[in-house]
Enzyme design. Sequence first.
Site, short mmCIF file in Angstrom:
data_model
loop_
_atom_site.label_atom_id
_atom_site.label_comp_id
_atom_site.label_asym_id
_atom_site.label_seq_id
_atom_site.Cartn_x
_atom_site.Cartn_y
_atom_site.Cartn_z
N ASN A 5 0.80 -1.22 0.00
CA ASN A 5 0.00 0.00 0.00
C ASN A 5 0.83 1.27 0.00
O ASN A 5 0.33 2.36 0.30
CB ASN A 5 -0.95 -0.01 1.20
CG ASN A 5 -2.06 -1.04 1.01
OD1 ASN A 5 -2.39 -1.38 -0.13
ND2 ASN A 5 -2.62 -1.54 2.10
N ASN A 52 -4.91 -5.72 3.22
CA ASN A 52 -5.70 -4.94 4.18
C ASN A 52 -6.85 -4.16 3.56
O ASN A 52 -7.04 -2.97 3.89
CB ASN A 52 -4.78 -3.97 4.95
CG ASN A 52 -3.74 -4.73 5.77
OD1 ASN A 52 -4.02 -5.84 6.21
ND2 ASN A 52 -2.58 -4.14 5.96
N THR A 101 2.11 -7.54 6.85
CA THR A 101 1.22 -8.30 5.96
C THR A 101 1.86 -8.44 4.58
O THR A 101 1.78 -9.48 3.94
CB THR A 101 -0.11 -7.54 5.80
OG1 THR A 101 -0.62 -7.28 7.09
CG2 THR A 101 -1.11 -8.31 4.97
N GLY A 102 2.48 -7.33 4.14
CA GLY A 102 3.05 -7.32 2.79
C GLY A 102 4.14 -8.37 2.61
O GLY A 102 4.11 -9.14 1.64
N TRP A 110 7.69 0.31 -0.42
CA TRP A 110 8.70 1.38 -0.30
C TRP A 110 8.39 2.16 0.98
O TRP A 110 7.65 3.14 0.96
CB TRP A 110 8.64 2.28 -1.55
CG TRP A 110 9.66 3.36 -1.57
CD1 TRP A 110 9.44 4.69 -1.33
CD2 TRP A 110 11.06 3.25 -1.85
NE1 TRP A 110 10.60 5.40 -1.43
CE2 TRP A 110 11.62 4.53 -1.76
CE3 TRP A 110 11.89 2.17 -2.15
CZ2 TRP A 110 12.98 4.78 -1.96
CZ3 TRP A 110 13.25 2.42 -2.36
CH2 TRP A 110 13.77 3.70 -2.27
N HIS A 122 6.38 -3.53 12.93
CA HIS A 122 7.12 -4.29 11.93
C HIS A 122 8.45 -3.58 11.70
O HIS A 122 8.60 -2.43 12.02
CB HIS A 122 6.40 -4.29 10.58
CG HIS A 122 4.94 -4.45 10.67
ND1 HIS A 122 4.36 -5.53 11.26
CD2 HIS A 122 3.93 -3.69 10.20
CE1 HIS A 122 3.06 -5.42 11.17
NE2 HIS A 122 2.77 -4.30 10.53
O1 CDP Z 1 -0.84 -2.77 8.42
P1 CDP Z 1 0.46 -2.80 7.71
O2 CDP Z 1 1.37 -1.68 8.14
O3 CDP Z 1 1.15 -4.13 7.70
O4 CDP Z 1 0.11 -2.62 6.16
P2 CDP Z 1 -0.42 -1.45 5.20
O5 CDP Z 1 0.01 -0.11 5.67
O6 CDP Z 1 -1.85 -1.68 4.93
O7 CDP Z 1 0.40 -1.81 3.88
C1 CDP Z 1 0.41 -3.11 3.33
C2 CDP Z 1 1.84 -3.58 3.15
O8 CDP Z 1 2.51 -2.75 2.20
C3 CDP Z 1 2.69 -3.46 4.42
O9 CDP Z 1 2.50 -4.60 5.24
C4 CDP Z 1 4.09 -3.32 3.88
O10 CDP Z 1 4.65 -4.60 3.62
C5 CDP Z 1 3.87 -2.59 2.56
N1 CDP Z 1 4.17 -1.14 2.65
C6 CDP Z 1 5.43 -0.69 2.27
O11 CDP Z 1 6.32 -1.48 1.94
N2 CDP Z 1 5.70 0.66 2.27
C7 CDP Z 1 4.78 1.55 2.68
N3 CDP Z 1 5.07 2.86 2.66
C8 CDP Z 1 3.50 1.10 3.09
C9 CDP Z 1 3.22 -0.25 3.06
#
Ligand code: CDP
Length: 311
Positions: free
Chosen positions: A106, A129, A238-239, A259, A285
């Site tokens: 995301n 998510n 999650t990613g 990123w 995380h």
């Molecule tokens: O809840 P969570 O922080 O795991 O996830 P999210 O914000 O809904 O985003 C989904 C996934 O995208 C995350 O678990 C990360 O692996 C990835 N992500 C990322 O790599 N860089 C970001 N700026 C935001 C999300």
Amino acid sequence: VLCWLYIFPVYRLPDEKEVVQGVLLQQGRAWRRNRSAVAGFRKLLKDCCDPGRFFAMTKENSPVGKNLWYDGEFLYSFTIDNETFSLFPKATPFQLPLKKCSVVGNGGILKNSGCGRQIDQADFVMRCNLPPLTSEYSKDVGSRTQLVTANPSIIKKRFQNLLWSRKAFVDSVKVYNQSYIYMPAFSMKAGTEPSLRVYYTLADVGARQKVIFANPNFLRDIGKFWKNKGIHGKRLSTGLFLVSAALGLCEEVTIYGFWPFSMDLHGKFISHHYYDNILPDSWFHAMPEEFLQLWFLHKSGVLRMQLEHCQ
Ligand code: CDP
């Protein structure tokens, strides 16, 4: 001290600037999938976690009477009863191996990326998510979905745990068409009931989306796999979890929106998500650490990470 350093070498993560520089150095080079590296990584995943068999709770891997221990809880477990068992598919419900998969994180880097068409061209699109997919985003993130994860905490925050009206929820998942909604129902005690409610809500209205449940033992095994590779976060994002599953389930994996930094490759500030700039509650995380692992997989040809605009 030297002996101590030898056992626990001082390990410093590169800072954001260093990561950007490293990534930029690589950007000019043509990327090639490395078939033997892909096969090697898939074998590692099969040996530790066997995604094809254990990705979801199935009748094959989760018989009646099986006890599942919740994460970090010493007192509570869940025993699979007849009723819960009847909700599981016989086996992992995909035609394996999946061919080309897009895994969409995301990250704000997706905004104005123009990657929607490329994402949608894959055979199987996985998202994290329950992200927004309204028309204002589709040129950047696409509109097809075959699997989307949903955390019980989202059900609590956005849909009052489905205790009252369920219409808003049923309507909001329509954008995912005929996809699987993948829920970690048996990882935390508080998540079980809301996840089962999601299942029954969609089944009762004959929705096109189907719920499948994450297998908690599989989540744990993937967590251990990355811990052994040096990821120190309390819990895997999650990613990264979804990318790992995809590498075990798909022949070709391309990832988008991974990123976790505040600047893009051209030094422009970007939001945390493609749809908002709400930062995670805590650094639960270890996202930059996770990023480096994914970047390593990109460089070794195991997966392709899209960071620039799409053509
Ligand atoms: O809840 P969570 O922080 O795991 O996830 P999210 O914000 O809904 O985003 C989904 C996934 O995208 C995350 O678990 C990360 O692996 C990835 N992500 C990322 O790599 N860089 C970001 N700026 C935001 C999300």
